[in-house]
Enzyme design. Structure first.
Site, PDB file in Angstrom:
ATOM      1  N   CYS A   1       0.862  -1.175   0.000  1.00 15.39           N
ATOM      2  CA  CYS A   1       0.000   0.000   0.000  1.00 15.39           C
ATOM      3  C   CYS A   1       0.903   1.230   0.000  1.00 15.39           C
ATOM      4  O   CYS A   1       1.642   1.452   0.965  1.00 15.39           O
ATOM      5  CB  CYS A   1      -0.896  -0.022   1.241  1.00 15.39           C
ATOM      6  SG  CYS A   1      -1.999   1.375   1.295  1.00 15.39           S
TER       7      CYS A   1
ATOM      8  N   ASP B   1     -10.890   4.411  -2.864  1.00 23.23           N
ATOM      9  CA  ASP B   1      -9.679   5.042  -2.345  1.00 23.23           C
ATOM     10  C   ASP B   1      -9.839   6.555  -2.436  1.00 23.23           C
ATOM     11  O   ASP B   1     -10.105   7.092  -3.507  1.00 23.23           O
ATOM     12  CB  ASP B   1      -8.466   4.575  -3.168  1.00 23.23           C
ATOM     13  CG  ASP B   1      -7.157   4.863  -2.473  1.00 23.23           C
ATOM     14  OD1 ASP B   1      -7.083   5.850  -1.711  1.00 23.23           O
ATOM     15  OD2 ASP B   1      -6.192   4.097  -2.688  1.00 23.23           O
TER      16      ASP B   1
ATOM     17  N   CYS C   1      -4.357   6.422  -5.048  1.00 22.27           N
ATOM     18  CA  CYS C   1      -3.938   5.023  -4.919  1.00 22.27           C
ATOM     19  C   CYS C   1      -2.529   4.837  -5.517  1.00 22.27           C
ATOM     20  O   CYS C   1      -2.360   4.801  -6.738  1.00 22.27           O
ATOM     21  CB  CYS C   1      -4.918   4.071  -5.577  1.00 22.27           C
ATOM     22  SG  CYS C   1      -4.558   2.344  -5.154  1.00 22.27           S
TER      23      CYS C   1
ATOM     24  N   THR D   1      -0.382   2.187  -5.370  1.00 24.76           N
ATOM     25  CA  THR D   1      -0.117   0.954  -6.134  1.00 24.76           C
ATOM     26  C   THR D   1      -0.865   1.021  -7.474  1.00 24.76           C
ATOM     27  O   THR D   1      -0.366   0.540  -8.496  1.00 24.76           O
ATOM     28  CB  THR D   1      -0.495  -0.319  -5.336  1.00 24.76           C
ATOM     29  OG1 THR D   1      -1.810  -0.152  -4.786  1.00 24.76           O
ATOM     30  CG2 THR D   1       0.487  -0.594  -4.222  1.00 24.76           C
TER      31      THR D   1
HETATM   32  O1  PYC Z   1      -2.148   3.663  -2.113  1.00 21.83           O
HETATM   33  O2  PYC Z   1      -1.443   1.705  -2.771  1.00 21.83           O
HETATM   34  C1  PYC Z   1      -2.296   2.441  -2.267  1.00 21.83           C
HETATM   35  C2  PYC Z   1      -3.549   1.821  -1.797  1.00 21.83           C
HETATM   36  C3  PYC Z   1      -3.924   0.515  -1.928  1.00 21.83           C
HETATM   37  C4  PYC Z   1      -5.174   0.390  -1.333  1.00 21.83           C
HETATM   38  C5  PYC Z   1      -5.527   1.618  -0.847  1.00 21.83           C
HETATM   39  N1  PYC Z   1      -4.512   2.484  -1.140  1.00 21.83           N
END
Ligand code: PYC
Length: 319
Positions: free
Chosen positions: A92, A240, A244, A246
């Protein structure tokens, strides 16, 4: 002997609006294990910690939990296991940006403001800059399917790629949806239907794992300084609030594979609430693509969770 109270010390932060709750004390002591082994142990023996930390009445569907651990890798400063309302996530990035500001808050970042962190899917590096922003050099990322045509019931055929950025993503680029904050219910309904369509068609990541994150892209609206805006549905059905990390890594892998992003070029990815991550890619010595994602996080809480044996919901509403 009557069971005793349990206490978990946590630090809360948010990264571009997306919450992270880091457990800094009170977790299980497994000795010297890798984070992949730790995640399996947490899941099989101590899942109460996840449910107590992220589910109601203490948490919410949006909260990502992070158990701060010692790493078994002497080259790492810490280890971490991420989890949410549904289960365990591999990596994450917004959580790692939150973890970096949490370590800084605790005075545990070295003078370079850098930490090497072991996760269940590889080692990442978080660097805190003088302006408070944090860059995460993520795990190697790649596109596994290009221009997939997927029939989504109620929405027709859409065009998408599949990529790994630390989690598996379906990246939908050809669709008729409005990617706007006031359209979240429809974006969510579409993303749930798309996930079912992937399952129906037996489409998985190249390692056989479920594609459990759905990401929908559109041009950024005027006034938002970004190359694109996204909506990301997480495995537990929450969206999210950040762009996000990832998911942005997966996007960078697709752009690079399509010849649309060179090493060192900056991509500005906005999320659905308007917060922005900056991303770029570099090749490591083995020729793997390493995305770097930069964003800001703020510590917004420091507390002790109390698990009272008399409280029927001490482990969260986990029915
Ligand atoms: O920022 O990688 C991220 C992430 C994954 C799930 C929620 N945020």
């Amino acid at each position: 002997m009557a069971p005793s109270l349990k206490r978990l010390r946590v630090i809360d932060s948010h990264t571009g609006g997306e919450p992270t709750r880091v457990v800094i004390e009170g977790g299980p002591d497994w000795g010297n294990v890798t984070m992949a082994e730790g995640r399996a142990l947490l899941q099989s023996e101590d899942d109460w910690l996840r449910t107590a930390v992220v589910l109601e009445p203490r948490g919410s569907d949006a909260v990502v939990g992070a158990l701060l651990c010692q790493s078994s890798d002497p080259a790492c400063d810490a280890g971490v296991i991420y989890f949410n309302n549904k289960g365990y996530i591999n990596m994450c990035v917004h959580g790692t940006i939150g973890l970096a500001v949490t370590l800084a808050w605790l005075g545990r970042l070295d003078d370079r403001g850098e930490a090497r962190i072991e996760t269940p899917v590889g080692v990442v590096t978080a660097t805190r800059h003088d302006d408070g922003r944090v860059t995460v050099a993520n795990v190697p990322s790649y596109r596994s399917l290009k221009d997939l045509r997927l029939e989504v019931p109620g929405y027709g055929e859409v065009g998408a790629d599949v990529a790994w950025g630390g989690n598996w993503f379906l990246l939908v680029h050809d669709h008729d949806l409005e990617v706007r904050f006031d359209n979240i219910p429809e974006l969510t309904a579409f993303a749930l239907a798309a996930r079912q369509a992937l399952e129906r068609d037996g489409i998985r990541g190249s390692d056989g794992l479920e594609i459990d994150h759905i990401e929908i892209f559109a041009d950024a609206p005027p006034g938002l300084e970004a190359d694109s805006q996204n909506f990301v549905l997480c495995p537990g059905g929450a969206y999210d609030r950040s762009p996000c990390g990832t998911g942005t890594s997966a996007k960078l892998a697709c752009l690079h594979a399509a010849g649309k992003l060179k090493e060192g070029e900056v991509w500005r990815q906005a999320g659905i609430v308007g917060s922005v991550f900056e991303g770029s890619v570099a090749l490591d010595e083995e020729g793997r693509l390493i995305p770097s994602i930069t964003g800001s996080a703020y510590v917004n809480g420091e507390s002790t969770l109390i698990l009272d044996p008399a409280d029927p919901f001490r482990h969260g509403i986990a029915l």
